[in-house]
Scaffold this motif. Structure first.
Motif, short mmCIF file in Angstrom:
data_model
loop_
_atom_site.label_atom_id
_atom_site.label_comp_id
_atom_site.label_asym_id
_atom_site.label_seq_id
_atom_site.Cartn_x
_atom_site.Cartn_y
_atom_site.Cartn_z
N GLU A 1 2.86 -2.77 -19.14
CA GLU A 1 2.04 -1.84 -18.38
C GLU A 1 2.78 -0.53 -18.16
OE1 GLU A 1 1.28 -4.35 -15.05
OE2 GLU A 1 3.25 -4.02 -14.14
N LEU A 2 2.00 0.53 -18.03
CA LEU A 2 2.52 1.85 -17.70
C LEU A 2 1.82 2.30 -16.43
CD1 LEU A 2 4.17 4.40 -18.39
CD2 LEU A 2 2.20 5.18 -19.74
N LYS A 3 2.59 2.54 -15.37
CA LYS A 3 2.02 2.77 -14.05
C LYS A 3 2.25 4.19 -13.56
CE LYS A 3 2.34 -1.94 -12.27
NZ LYS A 3 2.04 -2.58 -11.00
N VAL A 4 1.32 4.62 -12.69
CA VAL A 4 1.51 5.83 -11.90
C VAL A 4 1.63 5.39 -10.45
CG1 VAL A 4 0.52 8.01 -11.13
CG2 VAL A 4 0.21 7.27 -13.50
N PRO A 5 2.77 5.61 -9.82
CA PRO A 5 2.99 5.10 -8.46
C PRO A 5 1.95 5.61 -7.47
CG PRO A 5 5.05 5.85 -9.42
CD PRO A 5 3.97 6.29 -10.35
N ALA B 1 0.84 -1.21 0.00
CA ALA B 1 0.00 0.00 0.00
C ALA B 1 0.87 1.26 0.00
CB ALA B 1 -0.90 -0.01 1.23
N PRO B 2 0.43 2.29 -0.73
CA PRO B 2 -0.70 2.34 -1.66
C PRO B 2 -0.32 1.77 -3.03
CG PRO B 2 0.30 4.51 -1.49
CD PRO B 2 1.06 3.63 -0.54
N ALA B 3 -1.25 1.06 -3.67
CA ALA B 3 -0.99 0.37 -4.92
C ALA B 3 -0.81 1.34 -6.08
CB ALA B 3 -2.12 -0.60 -5.22
N THR C 1 -8.73 3.31 -1.90
CA THR C 1 -8.87 3.09 -0.45
C THR C 1 -8.88 4.39 0.35
OG1 THR C 1 -6.48 2.92 -0.03
CG2 THR C 1 -7.64 0.91 -0.73
N ARG C 2 -8.49 5.50 -0.29
CA ARG C 2 -8.42 6.82 0.36
C ARG C 2 -7.52 6.77 1.60
NH1 ARG C 2 -14.90 8.29 -0.15
NH2 ARG C 2 -14.96 8.25 -2.43
N SER C 3 -6.45 6.02 1.46
CA SER C 3 -5.47 5.95 2.55
C SER C 3 -4.12 5.58 1.93
CB SER C 3 -5.88 4.91 3.59
OG SER C 3 -5.61 3.60 3.14
N ILE C 4 -3.07 5.67 2.74
CA ILE C 4 -1.74 5.29 2.27
C ILE C 4 -1.29 3.98 2.89
CG2 ILE C 4 -1.04 7.68 1.85
CD1 ILE C 4 0.48 7.58 4.52
#
Length: 529
Positions: A287-291, A267-269, A299-302
């Protein structure tokens, strides 16, 4: 054993009719409130151009409403025709919101729409305005009760399985009505309808301005649609985020499939902006990701982890084994209704009975399933990832496009320049089909992403189908496709005819609207006031 060709044809038929029906619903929702806003301005100002705007857009609304009713009525018959076991299994819960929708909402809407068209010379202005608002409220109440029923399929609350009647039964109707999934889906869906209506008004008004026709009416219509559309497009994105957050709680597999997330990440994914899912090997080929972004949004959390597909399959396997226990206890109860020990076991494990029924795909007596069959059934809980992944991104991309489009249109409208930019007018015209693309792929994400469940975690789709033959389904599917295609062609023909004729009094497809009783005879057809 279950005939999966029959199941697939039943699914195809319902999907086809639902997709056709949803061509009409969003426009009905959007135009209903736009009509109410336009007539409110007419009542407040007394300027007849606002009345003519209401009449013109009301004619288009009436055509679309009639087609929506025709396609919607046919859909409901399919519950008893194609999905008889579903109707038996959950009819007590699913039927109640649909019955209330017909009694409270549809009759309200259908009754007052007639008064809307034929009451202009029989009601005072304020009375007719109240009718228009009741039409709009009826349309939205109708959507509310339908989405309460659909929301229960996504998050079945307020009901338990009765081993004596072999049916799901309501124990808390308030929980069904106030189901958070249903409430979020309702506001998200009707907001999408408002965007559809706003784009429709913008596009037709842009057509008039590009042709140099009906300029005063078109500019005012675009100003209303730009304001309403901006608020609605913002609402769609915000409430879509809320709907996704609730899905994270209640439909974790759908979220994992939408994001093509095969493994649980710390987390966070990360968010996959672009990916090429490989379902056969349970991975992405690229895949191209945004960390961190997916975890923060979902989840609105870290610190809250978001489970991946593989972990969720493991959980499904555990639920299937517990479902076997529930199924075995249910058989003992049916053999001896007084077996209290079996009832106690069933009371502890009935929530996973639906997972046990997934094994019916492979074995008739699920208590004899092998470990390999249990594992295979667990992987069946994964929907097809590729169409979900890309459908979701098309929907989100269009959502942000609508915000940008309406923001520019609103800015130009506020400066009194809404009809001066030919570029914006052309973009508005060419954007006409886009809201329908967005709502259809949104429907695909919501419904196809729930597979293999017709009721999430309770009843597998293949278990709910009627015992029809391929011939029965082929005939009815062909009939429905021909009927719905014909209705769609008729609607487009009628809409185009009305639009080409324009908003002048005496439209051949409108009721015979008299001149406003508040103006001198002939004034309604004269210059705008």
């Amino acid at each position: 054993m279950i005939d999966f060709t029959v199941v697939d044809l039943s699914r195809l038929q319902f999907a086809a009719t639902a997709l056709y029906h949803f061509l009409f619903v969003p426009l009905t929702l959007g135009l209903s409130f736009l009509l109410a806003i336009m007539e409110s301005v007419y009542v407040m100002t007394g300027r007849d151009i606002w009345r003519r705007m209401t009449l013109f857009w009301g004619t288009l609304f009436g055509i679309n409403f009639a087609m929506g009713v025709a396609t919607g009525i046919v859909m409901e018959f399919q519950f008893g025709m194609n999905w008889a076991y579903y109707s038996h299994y959950v009819g007590d819960i699913f039927g109640a919101p649909l019955a209330i929708e017909g009694l409270m909402a549809f009759f309200l809407e259908a009754t007052f729409i007639g008064i809307f068209f034929f009451g202009w010379d029989r009601l005072p202005k304020v009375g007719h305005l109240a009718v228009t608002w009741l039409v709009a409220l009826g349309a939205n109440f109708s959507a509310l009760w339908i989405l309460i029923a659909n929301g229960w399929m996504q998050n079945p609350v307020g009901a338990v399985f009765n081993p004596d009647t072999m049916r799901m039964e309501v124990v808390d109707f308030a929980a069904v009505i106030f189901n958070p999934v249903a409430q979020a889906k309702f506001v998200h869906t009707v907001s999408a309808g408002y965007v559809t209506g706003s784009i429709f008004v913008m596009a037709i008004s842009a057509y008039f301005l590009l042709k140099g026709k009906h300029k005063d009416l078109a500019k005012r219509s675009m100003a209303v649609a730009a304001s309403f559309g901006l608020a609605s497009s913002l609402s769609v994105v915000v409430l879509g985020d809320e709907s996704g957050y609730l899905a994270t709680e209640h439909q974790k597999m759908k979220i994992a499939a939408m994001e093509s997330m095969w493994q649980t990440e710390p987390a966070p994914a990360d968010l996959n902006v672009v990916a090429w899912p490989n379902q056969a090997e349970h991975r992405n080929d690229g895949e191209l990701k945004v960390p961190y972004l997916l975890g923060l949004i979902a989840t609105r959390s870290i610190s809250t982890p978001l489970p991946g597909i593989t972990e969720l399959v493991g959980r499904a396997e555990h639920n299937i084994r517990d479902g076997i226990t529930a199924y075995t206890a249910l058989q003992e109860i049916r053999a001896n209704p007084n077996n209290q020990a079996a009832r106690n076991v069933f009371a502890q494990s009935w929530h996973n009975l639906g997972y046990g029924l997934l094994l019916k795909r492979y074995v008739d007596k699920i208590d004899q399933a092998t470990d390999a069959q249990i594992t295979q059934a667990a992987w069946d809980t994964v929907p097809s990832v590729t169409p979900l992944f890309w459908s979701f991104r098309i929907m989100v991309g269009l959502g942000f496009y609508f915000i940008l489009f309406f923001a520019v249109a609103f800015y130009l409208s506020a400066r009194g320049q809404i009809g001066n930019s030919r570029l914006l007018l052309k973009i508005a015209l060419y954007s006409l089909p886009l809201p329908w693309v967005a709502v259809e792929v949104g429907w695909l994400v919501a419904e196809y992403g729930r597979q293999p469940w017709i009721i999430e975690g309770v009843l597998p789709t293949f278990y709910a189908a009627s015992g029809l033959t391929m011939v029965d389904l082929a005939i009815s599917l062909g009939f429905f496709l021909i009927l719905y295609t014909t209705l769609a062609i008729i609607e487009v023909f009628l809409l185009v005819k009305v639009i080409k004729h324009g908003p002048a009094e005496g439209n051949p497809l409108s009721p015979s609207f008299p001149a406003s009783p508040h103006l001198p005879v002939g004034a309604a057809a004269g210059p705008e006031r």
